[in-house]
Design a protein around this motif. Structure first.
Motif, PDB file in Angstrom:
ATOM      1  N   UNK A 289      -0.251  15.452 -12.937  1.00 13.73           N
ATOM      2  CA  UNK A 289      -0.534  14.437 -11.912  1.00 13.73           C
ATOM      3  C   UNK A 289       0.241  14.751 -10.638  1.00 13.73           C
ATOM      4  N   UNK A 290       1.500  15.192 -10.779  1.00 12.97           N
ATOM      5  CA  UNK A 290       2.296  15.569  -9.619  1.00 12.97           C
ATOM      6  C   UNK A 290       1.674  16.702  -8.847  1.00 12.97           C
ATOM      7  N   UNK A 291       1.105  17.677  -9.554  1.00 12.00           N
ATOM      8  CA  UNK A 291       0.436  18.803  -8.887  1.00 12.00           C
ATOM      9  C   UNK A 291      -0.791  18.318  -8.118  1.00 12.00           C
ATOM     10  N   UNK A 292      -1.573  17.433  -8.736  1.00 11.46           N
ATOM     11  CA  UNK A 292      -2.788  16.927  -8.085  1.00 11.46           C
ATOM     12  C   UNK A 292      -2.437  16.153  -6.821  1.00 11.46           C
ATOM     13  N   UNK A 293      -1.448  15.284  -6.911  1.00 11.62           N
ATOM     14  CA  UNK A 293      -1.047  14.489  -5.741  1.00 11.62           C
ATOM     15  C   UNK A 293      -0.504  15.390  -4.645  1.00 11.62           C
ATOM     16  N   UNK A 294       0.291  16.385  -5.012  1.00 16.25           N
ATOM     17  CA  UNK A 294       0.852  17.308  -4.032  1.00 16.25           C
ATOM     18  C   UNK A 294      -0.253  18.088  -3.328  1.00 16.25           C
ATOM     19  N   UNK A 295      -1.302  18.455  -4.067  1.00 19.13           N
ATOM     20  CA  UNK A 295      -2.426  19.170  -3.455  1.00 19.13           C
ATOM     21  C   UNK A 295      -3.087  18.331  -2.375  1.00 19.13           C
ATOM     22  N   UNK A 296      -3.187  17.033  -2.610  1.00 19.25           N
ATOM     23  CA  UNK A 296      -3.743  16.133  -1.588  1.00 19.25           C
ATOM     24  C   UNK A 296      -2.837  16.103  -0.364  1.00 19.25           C
ATOM     25  N   UNK A 297      -1.520  16.033  -0.580  1.00 21.63           N
ATOM     26  CA  UNK A 297      -0.583  16.068   0.529  1.00 21.63           C
ATOM     27  C   UNK A 297      -0.676  17.357   1.315  1.00 21.63           C
ATOM     28  N   UNK A 298      -0.830  18.489   0.636  1.00 22.14           N
ATOM     29  CA  UNK A 298      -0.988  19.777   1.318  1.00 22.14           C
ATOM     30  C   UNK A 298      -2.235  19.786   2.195  1.00 22.14           C
ATOM     31  N   UNK A 299      -3.308  19.227   1.658  1.00 16.14           N
ATOM     32  CA  UNK A 299      -4.556  19.201   2.425  1.00 16.14           C
ATOM     33  C   UNK A 299      -4.400  18.362   3.688  1.00 16.14           C
ATOM     34  N   UNK A 300      -3.715  17.230   3.582  1.00 17.41           N
ATOM     35  CA  UNK A 300      -3.473  16.399   4.762  1.00 17.41           C
ATOM     36  C   UNK A 300      -2.618  17.131   5.788  1.00 17.41           C
ATOM     37  N   UNK A 301      -1.563  17.810   5.332  1.00 18.95           N
ATOM     38  CA  UNK A 301      -0.641  18.478   6.250  1.00 18.95           C
ATOM     39  C   UNK A 301      -1.314  19.646   6.958  1.00 18.95           C
ATOM     40  N   UNK A 302      -2.168  20.384   6.252  1.00 16.81           N
ATOM     41  CA  UNK A 302      -2.855  21.519   6.876  1.00 16.81           C
ATOM     42  C   UNK A 302      -3.904  21.032   7.867  1.00 16.81           C
ATOM     43  N   UNK A 303      -4.646  19.993   7.486  1.00 14.06           N
ATOM     44  CA  UNK A 303      -5.704  19.488   8.370  1.00 14.06           C
ATOM     45  C   UNK A 303      -5.148  18.763   9.587  1.00 14.06           C
ATOM     46  N   UNK A 304      -4.005  18.060   9.421  1.00 12.82           N
ATOM     47  CA  UNK A 304      -3.427  17.283  10.527  1.00 12.82           C
ATOM     48  C   UNK A 304      -1.906  17.444  10.538  1.00 12.82           C
ATOM     49  N   UNK A 305      -1.436  18.642  10.871  1.00 10.49           N
ATOM     50  CA  UNK A 305       0.016  18.871  10.803  1.00 10.49           C
ATOM     51  C   UNK A 305       0.828  17.968  11.725  1.00 10.49           C
ATOM     52  N   UNK A 306       0.267  17.622  12.877  1.00 12.30           N
ATOM     53  CA  UNK A 306       0.984  16.769  13.833  1.00 12.30           C
ATOM     54  C   UNK A 306       0.678  15.291  13.626  1.00 12.30           C
ATOM     55  N   UNK A 307      -0.062  14.980  12.562  1.00 12.21           N
ATOM     56  CA  UNK A 307      -0.446  13.595  12.305  1.00 12.21           C
ATOM     57  C   UNK A 307       0.750  12.711  12.039  1.00 12.21           C
ATOM     58  N   UNK A 308       0.702  11.499  12.592  1.00 15.84           N
ATOM     59  CA  UNK A 308       1.790  10.542  12.401  1.00 15.84           C
ATOM     60  C   UNK A 308       1.835  10.094  10.945  1.00 15.84           C
ATOM     61  N   UNK A 309       3.036   9.928  10.422  1.00 17.56           N
ATOM     62  CA  UNK A 309       3.205   9.522   9.034  1.00 17.56           C
ATOM     63  C   UNK A 309       2.823   8.056   8.858  1.00 17.56           C
ATOM     64  N   UNK A 310       1.888   7.827   7.942  1.00 21.05           N
ATOM     65  CA  UNK A 310       1.532   6.481   7.511  1.00 21.05           C
ATOM     66  C   UNK A 310       1.977   6.331   6.053  1.00 21.05           C
ATOM     67  N   UNK A 311       2.002   5.114   5.594  1.00 18.57           N
ATOM     68  CA  UNK A 311       2.468   4.871   4.222  1.00 18.57           C
ATOM     69  C   UNK A 311       1.620   5.620   3.202  1.00 18.57           C
ATOM     70  N   UNK A 312       0.315   5.652   3.413  1.00 12.51           N
ATOM     71  CA  UNK A 312      -0.555   6.313   2.436  1.00 12.51           C
ATOM     72  C   UNK A 312      -0.346   7.822   2.420  1.00 12.51           C
ATOM     73  N   UNK A 313      -0.127   8.439   3.589  1.00 12.12           N
ATOM     74  CA  UNK A 313       0.134   9.870   3.612  1.00 12.12           C
ATOM     75  C   UNK A 313       1.520  10.182   3.064  1.00 12.12           C
TER      76      UNK A 313
END
Length: 391
Positions: A289-313
């Motif tokens: 589960x940790x790997x799956x969640x981390x993969x989602x975080x990686x996808x967010x960071x690559x797609x929007x590296x300068x994106x402002x941190x929200x609680x969900x991200x």
């Protein structure tokens, strides 16, 4: 006796370690797709409700794989009936994985029927094959009873909508995940003892390790696919890509460099291998589960590296590594009988990072969590090597 004869189905217990066979690796390919579907479902439903729904679906995917893993530990996957059984589960599992994104939508009943048919059908096959007098018969009869109870909840959920579906499916997961903790106890049928679960320890440990590889492979796939779909590769995007890769490398190192062989030895040398095998399945559900969640975080960071941190991200960028370290820590507690100090430090650093995360961007948080994972991997590796030299 023919290839369909009963004597050919059980694995030979000749003192040699049972090997993971190619048909089992082929079977796992369905779960590469399932894990990918789960990460996409979480990414598209990054809300508290979406997270809970994804968690329930993940438990379903894990449980059907787990129960099949136990069957292939006892039964020979090279025997033709077992091989055909695996292929049938693969086919139905592929359909189940295909409808995962819409399991809480219009295709809930399809998902429930696929899931219940795999769990009940496989166990029925084993019960009929073993007959009444085999040492494992009562165990599988109890298992069948619990799977029928959970199957009723799965179907009821598939026929329901909204929160009722979530409630029924949560009860179904609880039945399958928790019932082994009480020895699959049922009225009349009684209780199973873990001492009766005469598993092949090396095979069980290797199967769990291979599923971690499946999950890490999906993480690498997501990283490559995300940057491949980017129209422009600027410096922040490339840095985020490198950070995601290094994070996956650190996760591999934390699990495989120090504990994979020790995990095998923990089951093989145990006086109660069935209990240790059960612990492995309980702990690996959190690791993956940790790997799956981390993969989602990686996808967010690559797609929007300068994106402002929200609680969900923030929940996926920090929550994924935290779940992974916690799962590994509990797993290593089973193996070494001690929660690793490196993992305590890593979890503490990740927790400290949370209140400061809102003042920076997604790339920075992804980078810092990766640094923490690398530090944990290095410290753990050095510590285990010192311990081995001292022995």
């Amino acid at each position: 006796m023919s290839i369909w004869g009963k004597a050919n189905l059980l694995r030979a217990r000749d003192g040699h370690e049972a090997k993971v066979l190619s048909v089992e690796l082929f079977f796992d390919l369905v779960y590469v797709f399932a894990v990918t579907q789960l990460s996409h479902h979480l990414l598209e439903n990054l809300t508290p409700l979406g997270a809970i729904q994804t968690l329930v679906l993940w438990f379903a995917v894990w449980l059907v794989w787990q129960y099949t893993c136990w069957v292939t530990n006892w039964f020979d996957p090279d025997a033709m009936p077992i091989r055909l059984l695996l292929f049938a589960i693969m086919l139905v599992g592929l359909v189940m994985s295909a409808v995962l994104p819409d399991a809480f939508g219009e295709r809930g009943l399809v998902f429930a029927v696929c899931y219940a048919s795999m769990q009940i059908g496989r166990t029925l096959f084993v019960v009929f094959h073993l007959g009444r007098h085999h040492a494992l018969s009562k165990n599988f009869q109890r298992m069948l009873g619990w799977l029928c109870i959970s199957g009723a909840f799965w179907i009821a959920g598939g026929l329901s909508q909204g929160y009722y579906r979530l409630l029924f499916w949560t009860l179904a997961v609880a039945c399958e995940y928790l019932s082994p903790m009480i020895g699959l106890w049922l009225p009349v049928l009684g209780r199973s003892r873990t001492q009766d679960w005469t598993i092949e320890g090396g095979h069980m440990a290797e199967r769990c390790q291979l599923f971690v590889i499946v999950a890490l492979g999906e993480s690498i796939l997501v990283t490559g696919a995300t940057i491949g779909h980017m129209a422009h590769w600027d410096a922040p995007t490339l840095i985020a890509f490198l950070v995601a890769f290094l994070g996956s490398l650190a996760m591999w190192w934390i699990y495989f460099d120090t504990s994979s062989q020790a995990g095998t030895e923990a089951i093989v040398e145990s006086k109660d291998p069935g209990r240790i095998g059960a612990y492995f399945h309980y702990t690996h559900v959190l690791i993956v589960a940790g790997v799956i969640i981390t993969a989602v975080g990686n996808e967010l960071a690559i797609a929007h590296p300068a994106g402002h941190i929200e609680t969900r991200s923030l929940a996926v960028l920090v929550g994924g590594p935290m779940a992974y370290l916690l799962g590994n820590g509990v797993y290593k507690t089973v193996v070494y009988r001690l929660f690793p100090f490196s993992h305590v430090i890593g979890l503490a650093l990740l927790a400290i990072l949370v209140p400061f995360a809102y003042y920076t961007d997604q790339l920075m948080i992804s980078g810092l969590t990766t640094v923490i994972l690398i530090v944990v991997a290095i410290q753990e590796s050095i510590s285990r090597r010192r311990t081995r030299r001292a022995e």
